[in-house]
Every structure is written in C-alpha cells, then in structure tokens.
Write a protein that holds these residues in place. Structure first.
Motif, PDB file in Angstrom:
ATOM      1  N   THR A 245      -1.180   3.471  26.319  1.00 25.67           N
ATOM      2  CA  THR A 245      -1.630   4.776  25.812  1.00 25.67           C
ATOM      3  C   THR A 245      -1.945   5.715  26.973  1.00 25.67           C
ATOM      4  O   THR A 245      -1.669   6.910  26.920  1.00 25.67           O
TER       5      THR A 245
ATOM      6  N   HIS B 246      -8.005  -2.393  34.895  1.00 21.61           N
ATOM      7  CA  HIS B 246      -8.401  -1.728  33.646  1.00 21.61           C
ATOM      8  C   HIS B 246      -9.609  -2.359  32.962  1.00 21.61           C
ATOM      9  O   HIS B 246     -10.186  -1.769  32.059  1.00 21.61           O
TER      10      HIS B 246
ATOM     11  N   ARG C 294      -7.902  -3.853  18.965  1.00 23.71           N
ATOM     12  CA  ARG C 294      -7.061  -5.043  18.921  1.00 23.71           C
ATOM     13  C   ARG C 294      -7.959  -6.158  18.380  1.00 23.71           C
ATOM     14  O   ARG C 294      -9.179  -6.112  18.538  1.00 23.71           O
TER      15      ARG C 294
ATOM     16  N   LYS D 139     -14.169  -7.377  21.315  1.00 24.19           N
ATOM     17  CA  LYS D 139     -14.390  -6.089  20.654  1.00 24.19           C
ATOM     18  C   LYS D 139     -15.550  -6.103  19.662  1.00 24.19           C
ATOM     19  O   LYS D 139     -15.884  -5.060  19.092  1.00 24.19           O
TER      20      LYS D 139
ATOM     21  N   ASP E 195      -2.669  -4.895  11.299  1.00 28.95           N
ATOM     22  CA  ASP E 195      -1.302  -4.459  11.511  1.00 28.95           C
ATOM     23  C   ASP E 195      -1.210  -3.544  12.712  1.00 28.95           C
ATOM     24  O   ASP E 195      -2.206  -2.930  13.097  1.00 28.95           O
TER      25      ASP E 195
ATOM     26  N   ILE F 272      -0.135  -0.017  13.939  1.00 24.58           N
ATOM     27  CA  ILE F 272       0.096   1.276  13.280  1.00 24.58           C
ATOM     28  C   ILE F 272       0.591   2.248  14.329  1.00 24.58           C
ATOM     29  O   ILE F 272       0.011   2.327  15.422  1.00 24.58           O
TER      30      ILE F 272
ATOM     31  N   LEU G 243      -2.288   6.167  13.317  1.00 30.16           N
ATOM     32  CA  LEU G 243      -3.591   5.685  13.773  1.00 30.16           C
ATOM     33  C   LEU G 243      -4.608   6.833  13.836  1.00 30.16           C
ATOM     34  O   LEU G 243      -5.772   6.677  13.484  1.00 30.16           O
TER      35      LEU G 243
ATOM     36  N   ASP H  60     -16.325  -4.007  27.706  1.00 29.72           N
ATOM     37  CA  ASP H  60     -15.056  -3.266  27.652  1.00 29.72           C
ATOM     38  C   ASP H  60     -14.939  -2.422  28.914  1.00 29.72           C
ATOM     39  O   ASP H  60     -15.906  -1.732  29.276  1.00 29.72           O
ATOM     40  N   GLY H  61     -13.772  -2.461  29.557  1.00 33.48           N
ATOM     41  CA  GLY H  61     -13.581  -1.677  30.776  1.00 33.48           C
ATOM     42  C   GLY H  61     -13.889  -0.211  30.515  1.00 33.48           C
ATOM     43  O   GLY H  61     -14.719   0.405  31.187  1.00 33.48           O
ATOM     44  N   MET H  62     -13.201   0.366  29.519  1.00 38.16           N
ATOM     45  CA  MET H  62     -13.460   1.759  29.157  1.00 38.16           C
ATOM     46  C   MET H  62     -13.662   1.866  27.645  1.00 38.16           C
ATOM     47  O   MET H  62     -14.712   2.146  27.162  1.00 38.16           O
ATOM     48  N   ASN H  63     -12.627   1.628  26.879  1.00 36.32           N
ATOM     49  CA  ASN H  63     -12.497   1.808  25.433  1.00 36.32           C
ATOM     50  C   ASN H  63     -11.982   3.206  25.114  1.00 36.32           C
ATOM     51  O   ASN H  63     -12.742   4.176  25.005  1.00 36.32           O
ATOM     52  N   LEU H  64     -10.656   3.269  24.972  1.00 36.97           N
ATOM     53  CA  LEU H  64     -10.013   4.555  24.714  1.00 36.97           C
ATOM     54  C   LEU H  64     -10.196   5.027  23.282  1.00 36.97           C
ATOM     55  O   LEU H  64     -10.156   6.220  23.009  1.00 36.97           O
TER      56      LEU H  64
ATOM     57  N   GLU I 260     -10.498   8.692  21.673  1.00 36.95           N
ATOM     58  CA  GLU I 260      -9.529   9.182  20.675  1.00 36.95           C
ATOM     59  C   GLU I 260     -10.248   9.701  19.434  1.00 36.95           C
ATOM     60  O   GLU I 260      -9.853  10.712  18.846  1.00 36.95           O
TER      61      GLU I 260
HETATM   62  P1  ADQ Z   1      -7.668  -2.252  25.173  1.00 43.81           P
HETATM   63  O1  ADQ Z   1      -8.502  -3.483  25.249  1.00 43.81           O
HETATM   64  O2  ADQ Z   1      -6.383  -2.378  24.496  1.00 43.81           O
HETATM   65  O3  ADQ Z   1      -7.427  -1.617  26.617  1.00 43.81           O
HETATM   66  P2  ADQ Z   1      -8.688   0.426  24.309  1.00 43.81           P
HETATM   67  O4  ADQ Z   1      -9.066   1.101  25.561  1.00 43.81           O
HETATM   68  O5  ADQ Z   1      -9.578   0.759  23.174  1.00 43.81           O
HETATM   69  O6  ADQ Z   1      -8.635  -1.149  24.443  1.00 43.81           O
HETATM   70  O7  ADQ Z   1      -7.226   0.884  23.950  1.00 43.81           O
HETATM   71  C1  ADQ Z   1      -6.574   0.474  22.782  1.00 43.81           C
HETATM   72  C2  ADQ Z   1      -5.421   1.425  22.501  1.00 43.81           C
HETATM   73  O8  ADQ Z   1      -4.543   0.812  21.569  1.00 43.81           O
HETATM   74  C3  ADQ Z   1      -5.906   2.730  21.900  1.00 43.81           C
HETATM   75  O9  ADQ Z   1      -5.121   3.767  22.395  1.00 43.81           O
HETATM   76  C4  ADQ Z   1      -5.689   2.521  20.414  1.00 43.81           C
HETATM   77  O10 ADQ Z   1      -5.441   3.709  19.724  1.00 43.81           O
HETATM   78  C5  ADQ Z   1      -4.481   1.602  20.386  1.00 43.81           C
HETATM   79  N1  ADQ Z   1      -4.575   0.686  19.229  1.00 43.81           N
HETATM   80  C6  ADQ Z   1      -5.588  -0.115  18.893  1.00 43.81           C
HETATM   81  N2  ADQ Z   1      -5.334  -0.756  17.724  1.00 43.81           N
HETATM   82  C7  ADQ Z   1      -4.137  -0.324  17.329  1.00 43.81           C
HETATM   83  C8  ADQ Z   1      -3.321  -0.588  16.174  1.00 43.81           C
HETATM   84  N3  ADQ Z   1      -3.699  -1.407  15.194  1.00 43.81           N
HETATM   85  N4  ADQ Z   1      -2.143   0.015  16.102  1.00 43.81           N
HETATM   86  C9  ADQ Z   1      -1.743   0.850  17.071  1.00 43.81           C
HETATM   87  N5  ADQ Z   1      -2.457   1.158  18.160  1.00 43.81           N
HETATM   88  C10 ADQ Z   1      -3.647   0.578  18.289  1.00 43.81           C
HETATM   89  C11 ADQ Z   1      -7.631  -2.066  27.962  1.00 43.81           C
HETATM   90  C12 ADQ Z   1      -9.092  -2.318  28.335  1.00 43.81           C
HETATM   91  C13 ADQ Z   1      -9.930  -1.103  28.000  1.00 43.81           C
HETATM   92  C14 ADQ Z   1      -9.358   0.141  28.696  1.00 43.81           C
HETATM   93  C15 ADQ Z   1      -7.871   0.256  28.481  1.00 43.81           C
HETATM   94  C16 ADQ Z   1      -7.255   1.347  29.343  1.00 43.81           C
HETATM   95  O11 ADQ Z   1      -9.582  -3.457  27.655  1.00 43.81           O
HETATM   96  O12 ADQ Z   1     -11.280  -1.300  28.372  1.00 43.81           O
HETATM   97  O13 ADQ Z   1      -9.978   1.286  28.158  1.00 43.81           O
HETATM   98  O14 ADQ Z   1      -7.185  -0.959  28.777  1.00 43.81           O
HETATM   99  O15 ADQ Z   1      -7.551   1.170  30.672  1.00 43.81           O
END
Ligand code: ADQ
Length: 494
Positions: free
Chosen positions: A48, A184, A296, A301, A371, A373, A378, A395-399, A403
């Motif tokens: 992302t 990350h 995820r 989480k 699922d 999405i 999403l 969590d490193g950040m949590n995007l 969002e």
């Molecule tokens: P993630 O652990 O994957 O990232 P996160 O930062 O929240 O966690 O990013 C998840 C991304 O996947 C978001 O953009 C979200 O919209 C998308 N996503 C989640 N569930 C989804 C679904 N069911 N369908 C489609 N898209 C989905 C890792 C680190 C984080 C850090 C990021 C970026 O664990 O801490 O923020 O990398 O560096």
C-alpha cells in the motif's frame, strides 16, 4: 510534497542511478480464476505504501512471484510492466523453490523475525536449516538485482525482515551501490534480540546499508542499543550513526504513511446509497451505527481482544443490543504457519459464540469477513464505520488507522487506537487504549458511541491535517533527502 515533486527530488538525488526496490511481497499478483489469467492487487502495508511511490517515480521493483499465473505474463527476464491497466514501472518476479520458500518465508521470516520483533508473547523458532534457506533466498534476490543493474549505478532500496542480507550480497559485488533498508515492523530491545542465535550476523548484514530507516525513534534507538551490546562498533548517538568495519551507517526514523489525497478522493466518491447497499448486503439496517475493524488475520492485531470487549459490552449493557454492529474485515494471511491456524480458529470460535449468544431476530452483533477486498471496496468498509477499532498488541505503524482518518471526509467518526501501534505518535486525537485491557477497549467503545459531534469533528480534523501533511510522498521524500545527505563517497569507501 506530491507525486510530481517527489519524482523531481528522486531524479535530482539519485541522478542516473537505477532505482531498485526489493521486497518479498509483489504489488500485483496474477492468478488463474476459472481458467482465465486475472490480476489482483496484493493486501498489506508495505505494498500500500510503496506502490504509489513506484507509480510516481518509475524504476524497478524486484519481488517474489507468488501467483500461480505469474509466469504467464512475464518476459524472458521475469519482468512485466505494472500497474496492469496503466503501466508506470517494471516488476521483476523472482522464482523460489518450495523448499526455499518454506525455510526463508515460513520458517525464518514468519516464525523467527515476526514473533521476535513483535512483543506479543509468541515464541520465535530458530531452525538452522531454515536459516541457510533464508540466506540462499537473499542471494537469489541479490542476483536478480545484479542482473538488472549490470554496469549501471544503482540505488537499491530493500524492505523489511525478509531482506536482511540482500544489500550485503549486492554490495559484495557492486560496492558503489547505494543501499538503503527500511524496517517496517518494530525492532526489539537488546534483552529480546539477543536470544536470536544469529543476532551478530543479522546486524552485520544490515550494517552493509548506508542508511537504515525505522518507523519510530524508539525502534531506531533499540537497533542502536542492540548493535552496542552485540558488535565492536562505534555508535554516535548525536549524529545517529554507526561506524563498523570502516563503514558508516545512518540510522533514522521515518514514520510511513498513505496516499492521503487518493484515499480521501475515493471515499468522497462513495455515495450514501452505496453504503446503504453494502449494509443491506451484510444484513445491517441503514441507520445502525457500525464499529469497523480492518486487519490481516494476524495474531499481533488483537482481533480476539476486540471480540472479548464486544462480548463484555453486550453482556454488561443489554440496552446496547441491536444498537450497533461490529464489522471485522480480516484478510487471511500466512495460512501455512501453525500459529496462524490456531489463531484463525480461535477468532472464528469467538465470533460464532458471540453471535450465537446475542443475536436477536435479523440482528447479529458481529459481521466477520474473512476475505481479501480490493482497494476501493475496502475504503467503503472504512467509510461505513462510525467508529474504527484498532487494537494491535504491537505494530510498526498501522496504515489502517491513517486510512480511516483519510476516509472521513464527511461524517467525522471516532478512531480508537492501540498505544502499541506506531501511528499513535501522530494520531494523538484518537481515543488511546491498552489493547491488553478488555475493560479499556470496552469503555472506549462506550465513549465513542456517545461522543458529541463537535468533539468528533475537532479530533478528526486535527488528525486529518496530520495525515495530509505527513503522507506517503513526504515519507519517501524524507528518506531520499537523507540519502542525499550521506557524506560524499560514504558508499564508495570500501
Ligand atoms: P501490515 O501488518 O500489513 O503492515 P497495516 O499497516 O495496517 O498492517 O497495513 C495493512 C494494509 O493492508 C492496509 O493498507 C489495509 O488497507 C490493507 N488491508 C488490510 N486488510 C485487507 C483486506 N482484507 N483486503 C484488502 N486490503 C487489506 C506492515 C506492518 C505495519 C506497517 C506496514 C507499512 O506490520 O506496522 O504500518 O507494514 O510499513
């Protein structure tokens, strides 16, 4: 900062060097669906964040080709131009044998690094065989990079815990390459890191980079403490540099972000009617408030903690039954890893129990969507939620938290955010919770349900300003500016 200015900055900083990004995950996966070859955007934070940057700046992205139809669309060098509908950069897919994937990905990346770096009481596993496969995989990625660089100068930007040795193997052959690594996920303190039998080797590998970026100051400081206690290195805390074997590596924090404008624009284009339709699809009445979670299906989480809080809320406050719905989107992840199988089952059991106990008529307290999405879909889920619940245990950040904020360009909404997510440093107007306390999560939902519109608006507008100002382009720009500040010839002094 915007796409255009970032592109200019990158061209100015790296000059004629080839920009090569290397990560395990690929941004676009090709699979067979009913016999036809179809493209899918990959879920996950790294993709992302990086895809908009690569789209803006071009270059090459080297990643593992995970799709069953990936080979159908690549050329003889394993490359294909992406995004599929309007190509802007090249994706080079690396093939790995099943045995290497098992050791490098399932064994070391997912069962060693992930639990070692996330402090959630899951024990890391250390297998010598897997460790050899991990290094072998990093050599394969490095060879893929070297085959593209050929005689050109390059800026190699490696990512995350899958790629600890990639820059090292590239630099052993091409020392003048600029190597930058971005980590990350959290980096643990020395008391945790030193349990790893290969602690020294990992640090030595990473220190072949010219710059290492972390999400927060705390993770960067942890890294320096680990080096301090493990290697014979000189650490300059003022300039935030590590000097080891005649090389200097800069250590910096760069909090990652999202393409704010894009998420906000997509959200603005979603009509009330579409939200109502989505609610109807899930059996939710049009005026029913929604608490939403998007993650995820990962044990870091805190999804069980959210469910326990919902259960407690419904048990202690019967008046809230039929007054809101909790929608959790949880994309399946790492299904081959035992700890994830156990976690997935636990989550499903909890959902089932809560729904069995508290459903009344057509109302179900929990809608669970396991699922993948696609992107715009999403954002619809995020827009549907009046409250977003993020309970990461670490969590490193949590995007997703960012969002959700970007998606609130109408009704403000309330963000409940774990104090163990990196994004809490920026999203200070969220309701902050300790995810280990079910009581705190429960009370935060209660608080969010009755928060005045004025307070919601004030909090949300401050958070929107913050994320808008610090978007993913600014993140990349700051990282690239740090590269330009590397001392002249720092990457040539071998
Ligand atoms: P993630 O652990 O994957 O990232 P996160 O930062 O929240 O966690 O990013 C998840 C991304 O996947 C978001 O953009 C979200 O919209 C998308 N996503 C989640 N569930 C989804 C679904 N069911 N369908 C489609 N898209 C989905 C890792 C680190 C984080 C850090 C990021 C970026 O664990 O801490 O923020 O990398 O560096």
């Amino acid at each position: 900062m915007n796409r255009q200015r970032l592109k200019g900055l990158i061209e100015q900083t790296i000059g004629n060097r080839l920009l090569v990004t290397v990560s395990h995950s690929e941004p676009y996966i090709t699979t067979y669906i009913e016999g036809e070859v179809k493209w899918k955007y990959a879920a996950g934070g790294l993709v992302t964040a990086l895809d908009p940057i690569m789209e803006a700046c071009g270059g090459l992205w080297v990643a593992y080709g995970a799709g069953d139809a990936d080979k159908e669309v690549v050329d003889s060098e394993g490359k294909v131009n992406v995004p599929p509908d309007s190509p802007n950069y090249a994706l080079k897919r690396v093939s790995l044998s099943k045995s290497i994937v098992d050791g490098y990905l399932n064994g070391i990346s997912n069962r060693l690094f992930w639990p070692l770096c996330h402090f959630v009481y899951v024990r890391p596993r250390f297998s010598k065989r897997d460790w050899e496969q991990y290094k072998e995989a990093n050599k394969i990625f490095a060879d893929a990079v070297l085959s593209e660089i050929k005689e050109k100068d390059a800026f190699v930007w490696t990512h995350d815990y899958h790629m600890c040795f990639c820059s090292k193997y590239v630099k052993e052959k091409r020392p003048e390459t600029i190597g930058v690594h971005f980590w990350h996920i959290p980096w643990p303190g020395p008391e945790i890191f030193k349990i790893c039998p290969w602690a020294e080797e990992i640090l030595e590998g990473l220190l072949m980079n010219d710059l290492i970026g972390f999400q927060t100051k705390e993770f960067a400081a942890n890294f320096m403490d680990c080096v301090d206690q493990t290697l014979e290195a000189r650490i300059d805390r003022i300039s935030s540099s590590i000097f080891f074997k005649n090389r200097e590596t800069r250590i910096r924090d760069f909090p990652i972000s999202i393409d704010f404008e894009n998420v906000s624009r997509i959200s603005g284009g979603i009509s009330e009617g579409e939200i109502e339709k989505l609610k109807r699809y899930h059996g939710i009445k049009g005026d029913m408030p929604v608490v939403v979670g998007v993650d995820r299906l990962d044990y870091t989480k805190g999804i069980p903690e959210k469910l326990l809080a919902i259960r407690e809320l419904l048990s202690e406050h019967p008046e809230l039954r039929k007054k809101f719905v909790f929608v959790q989107v949880a994309s399946p992840t790492r299904a081959h890893v035992y700890e994830y199988q156990v976690h997935g089952e636990r989550v499903l059991n909890l959902v089932d129990k809560i729904n069995w106990q508290y459903s009344e008529g057509a109302w179900k307290p929990v809608v669970f969507i396991s699922d993948f999405i696609e992107r715009d879909g999403l954002i619809k889920y995020l827009k549907m939620g009046q409250i977003c619940l993020i309970t990461s245990l670490h969590d490193g950040m949590n995007l997703v938290s960012k969002e959700f904020v970007a998606a609130r360009n109408g009704d403000p909404g309330v963000l409940i955010l774990s104090k163990f997510a990196g994004s809490i440093n920026e999203l200070k107007d969220a309701i902050m919770i300790n995810p280990y306390s079910v009581e705190e999560i429960k009370n935060s939902i209660l608080k969010a349900l009755v928060m005045s519109d004025e307070e919601k608006r004030t909090r949300m507008s401050k958070m929107r300003e913050e994320v808008k100002e610090h978007d993913v382009f600014r993140w990349a720009a700051e990282l690239v500016r740090s590269v330009s500040r590397l001392k002249p010839n720092a990457y040539e002094k071998f």
